[in-house]
Design a protein around this motif. Structure first.
Motif, PDB file in Angstrom:
ATOM      1  N   THR A   1     -94.715 -73.481 -42.282  1.00 56.98           N
ATOM      2  CA  THR A   1     -94.315 -74.547 -41.367  1.00 56.98           C
ATOM      3  C   THR A   1     -92.792 -74.586 -41.329  1.00 56.98           C
ATOM      4  OG1 THR A   1     -94.392 -76.172 -43.154  1.00 56.98           O
ATOM      5  CG2 THR A   1     -96.394 -75.896 -41.827  1.00 56.98           C
ATOM      6  N   GLY A   2     -92.225 -75.402 -40.456  1.00 58.70           N
ATOM      7  CA  GLY A   2     -90.790 -75.541 -40.385  1.00 58.70           C
ATOM      8  C   GLY A   2     -90.101 -74.272 -39.903  1.00 58.70           C
ATOM      9  N   PRO A   3     -88.859 -74.024 -40.349  1.00 53.09           N
ATOM     10  CA  PRO A   3     -88.101 -72.851 -39.886  1.00 53.09           C
ATOM     11  C   PRO A   3     -88.810 -71.531 -40.166  1.00 53.09           C
ATOM     12  CG  PRO A   3     -86.655 -74.405 -41.001  1.00 53.09           C
ATOM     13  CD  PRO A   3     -88.050 -74.888 -41.228  1.00 53.09           C
ATOM     14  N   LEU A   4     -89.399 -71.401 -41.360  1.00 48.20           N
ATOM     15  CA  LEU A   4     -90.127 -70.161 -41.659  1.00 48.20           C
ATOM     16  C   LEU A   4     -91.346 -70.007 -40.758  1.00 48.20           C
ATOM     17  CD1 LEU A   4     -90.249 -69.366 -45.476  1.00 48.20           C
ATOM     18  CD2 LEU A   4     -88.830 -68.402 -43.677  1.00 48.20           C
ATOM     19  N   GLY A   5     -91.978 -71.123 -40.416  1.00 46.22           N
ATOM     20  CA  GLY A   5     -93.113 -71.062 -39.502  1.00 46.22           C
ATOM     21  C   GLY A   5     -92.699 -70.549 -38.134  1.00 46.22           C
ATOM     22  N   LEU A   6     -91.522 -70.974 -37.682  1.00 42.57           N
ATOM     23  CA  LEU A   6     -91.013 -70.503 -36.393  1.00 42.57           C
ATOM     24  C   LEU A   6     -90.700 -69.010 -36.456  1.00 42.57           C
ATOM     25  CD1 LEU A   6     -90.161 -71.212 -33.535  1.00 42.57           C
ATOM     26  CD2 LEU A   6     -87.903 -71.819 -34.422  1.00 42.57           C
ATOM     27  N   LEU A   7     -90.092 -68.563 -37.556  1.00 36.94           N
ATOM     28  CA  LEU A   7     -89.805 -67.138 -37.712  1.00 36.94           C
ATOM     29  C   LEU A   7     -91.100 -66.333 -37.769  1.00 36.94           C
ATOM     30  CD1 LEU A   7     -87.898 -64.753 -38.248  1.00 36.94           C
ATOM     31  CD2 LEU A   7     -87.966 -65.365 -40.687  1.00 36.94           C
ATOM     32  N   GLN A   8     -92.074 -66.840 -38.519  1.00 38.11           N
ATOM     33  CA  GLN A   8     -93.359 -66.150 -38.628  1.00 38.11           C
ATOM     34  C   GLN A   8     -94.040 -66.044 -37.264  1.00 38.11           C
ATOM     35  OE1 GLN A   8     -96.489 -68.182 -40.791  1.00 38.11           O
ATOM     36  NE2 GLN A   8     -97.053 -66.281 -41.839  1.00 38.11           N
ATOM     37  N   LEU A   9     -93.973 -67.123 -36.497  1.00 34.69           N
ATOM     38  CA  LEU A   9     -94.592 -67.134 -35.180  1.00 34.69           C
ATOM     39  C   LEU A   9     -93.923 -66.121 -34.252  1.00 34.69           C
ATOM     40  CD1 LEU A   9     -96.490 -68.249 -33.037  1.00 34.69           C
ATOM     41  CD2 LEU A   9     -94.887 -70.130 -32.680  1.00 34.69           C
ATOM     42  N   GLU A  10     -92.600 -66.094 -34.237  1.00 33.95           N
ATOM     43  CA  GLU A  10     -91.901 -65.155 -33.357  1.00 33.95           C
ATOM     44  C   GLU A  10     -92.166 -63.711 -33.774  1.00 33.95           C
ATOM     45  OE1 GLU A  10     -90.491 -65.812 -30.583  1.00 33.95           O
ATOM     46  OE2 GLU A  10     -90.726 -67.970 -30.815  1.00 33.95           O
ATOM     47  N   CYS A  11     -92.206 -63.453 -35.078  1.00 30.86           N
ATOM     48  CA  CYS A  11     -92.535 -62.105 -35.551  1.00 30.86           C
ATOM     49  C   CYS A  11     -93.956 -61.738 -35.172  1.00 30.86           C
ATOM     50  CB  CYS A  11     -92.348 -62.025 -37.063  1.00 30.86           C
ATOM     51  SG  CYS A  11     -90.629 -61.991 -37.616  1.00 30.86           S
ATOM     52  N   TYR A  12     -94.862 -62.709 -35.291  1.00 27.37           N
ATOM     53  CA  TYR A  12     -96.265 -62.463 -34.957  1.00 27.37           C
ATOM     54  C   TYR A  12     -96.430 -62.141 -33.475  1.00 27.37           C
ATOM     55  CZ  TYR A  12    -101.297 -63.319 -34.546  1.00 27.37           C
ATOM     56  OH  TYR A  12    -102.636 -63.198 -34.301  1.00 27.37           O
ATOM     57  N   ARG A  13     -95.756 -62.911 -32.637  1.00 28.65           N
ATOM     58  CA  ARG A  13     -95.819 -62.657 -31.192  1.00 28.65           C
ATOM     59  C   ARG A  13     -95.303 -61.259 -30.865  1.00 28.65           C
ATOM     60  NH1 ARG A  13     -93.139 -68.366 -29.174  1.00 28.65           N
ATOM     61  NH2 ARG A  13     -95.068 -69.578 -28.988  1.00 28.65           N
ATOM     62  N   SER A  14     -94.187 -60.890 -31.476  1.00 29.26           N
ATOM     63  CA  SER A  14     -93.592 -59.587 -31.203  1.00 29.26           C
ATOM     64  C   SER A  14     -94.436 -58.459 -31.782  1.00 29.26           C
ATOM     65  CB  SER A  14     -92.177 -59.533 -31.783  1.00 29.26           C
ATOM     66  OG  SER A  14     -91.607 -58.252 -31.620  1.00 29.26           O
ATOM     67  N   TYR A  15     -94.916 -58.643 -33.001  1.00 31.51           N
ATOM     68  CA  TYR A  15     -95.679 -57.611 -33.714  1.00 31.51           C
ATOM     69  C   TYR A  15     -96.951 -57.244 -32.967  1.00 31.51           C
ATOM     70  CZ  TYR A  15     -97.513 -55.286 -37.959  1.00 31.51           C
ATOM     71  OH  TYR A  15     -98.008 -54.386 -38.877  1.00 31.51           O
TER      72      TYR A  15
END
Length: 280
Positions: A159-173
């Protein structure tokens, strides 16, 4: 005909059955998980692959699946009353299907790759027994800990900032620009890759003494590195995380090595002996 008790496996994302105290996979559930639906060509494909793994002549009709080794007819009580007949698949048969499908560029192949990766260092039977409620609380807790030890920083969505990073990486991946959330269970190739991104891009900028204490707490209690970092450390890391978020949006996950090298210019790292992972 043997009596079964149904349950759903979150780990395998499929319907399962307990038969005489032993967890099995529901044949219908396995078909839907592997192929996306349960009838017609999906059932025929599953039948053909089951036959291949069993080394027997293909049954003439779908109902003859119960003639194959590893498939047994069962019945269970329906919530609305009455009995429901079903076919149960043994764990060994399910594992033979994973082995057969692994490496293929199909829905079943991708599922087999992910599940096989998730099972590294974790017992399939123990996971099913835990989810079926067949073990006491302390044993179930140990199974959970074994999963966290195998995938310490990728077993849950952040959740939080790491959640946003994880989400963007997931979308790109996965090439899903419209994805709204990361699945709760990311203990897959993506999850392990993302854990290496966190180590190299984020946690390498934390003092070694802090990381040592965090690792001690993780070893005792399970969980992730992020949750044990002091609040002031997490706050100090937010700018570097947000820079990574913006760069992933612009450059894509496959440029992560370049992104992290660029990050080094603005947020120097401490020397913790991390090995540089391969990002592509």
């Amino acid at each position: 005909m043997k009596t079964a008790t149904p349950f759903f496996s979150e780990f395998f994302n499929t319907d399962c059955l307990v038969v005489e105290g032993v967890p099995h996979f529901s044949l219908t559930g396995a078909t839907k998980t592997l192929y996306g639906h349960t009838g017609g060509s999906s059932l025929e494909a599953l039948r053909a692959h089951l036959t291949k793994t069993a080394g027997l002549q293909t049954p003439a009709v779908a109902s003859d699946l119960s003639d194959l080794p590893g498939i047994l007819p069962v019945c269970f009580d329906r919530p609305q009353g009455g009995k429901q007949e079903a076919l149960a698949m043994t764990q060994d048969t399910f594992k033979s299907l994973l082995k057969l499908y692994r490496g293929k560029n199909t829905k079943a192949g991708r599922y087999a790759d992910e599940i096989t990766d998730k099972l590294i260092g974790v017992s399939l039977d123990l996971i099913l027994r835990k989810e079926a409620g067949l073990m006491h609380e302390e044993a179930a807790k140990e199974v959970n800990n074994s999963i966290l030890r195998a995938f310490p920083d990728s077993a849950k969505a952040y959740t939080g900032p790491l959640g946003l990073l994880q989400l963007e990486c997931y979308r790109s991946y996965f090439g899903r620009p419209k994805a709204q959330e990361v699945p709760a269970d990311c203990s897959t190739r993506f999850g392990r890759w993302f854990a290496s991104v966190l180590n190299e891009g984020i946690y390498s900028r934390v003092q070694a003494g802090v990381i040592k204490e965090v690792n001690r707490l993780k070893g005792e209690q399970g969980g992730t590195t992020w949750q044990y970092l002091p609040a002031e450390v997490r706050n100090a890391l937010v700018p570097s995380i947000m820079m990574m978020v913006n760069n992933v949006r612009r450059d894509g996950w496959y440029n992560m090595d370049f992104i992290i090298k660029g990050l080094d210019e603005f947020f120097p790292r401490f020397d913790q002996g991390y090995k540089r992972p391969r990002f592509n």
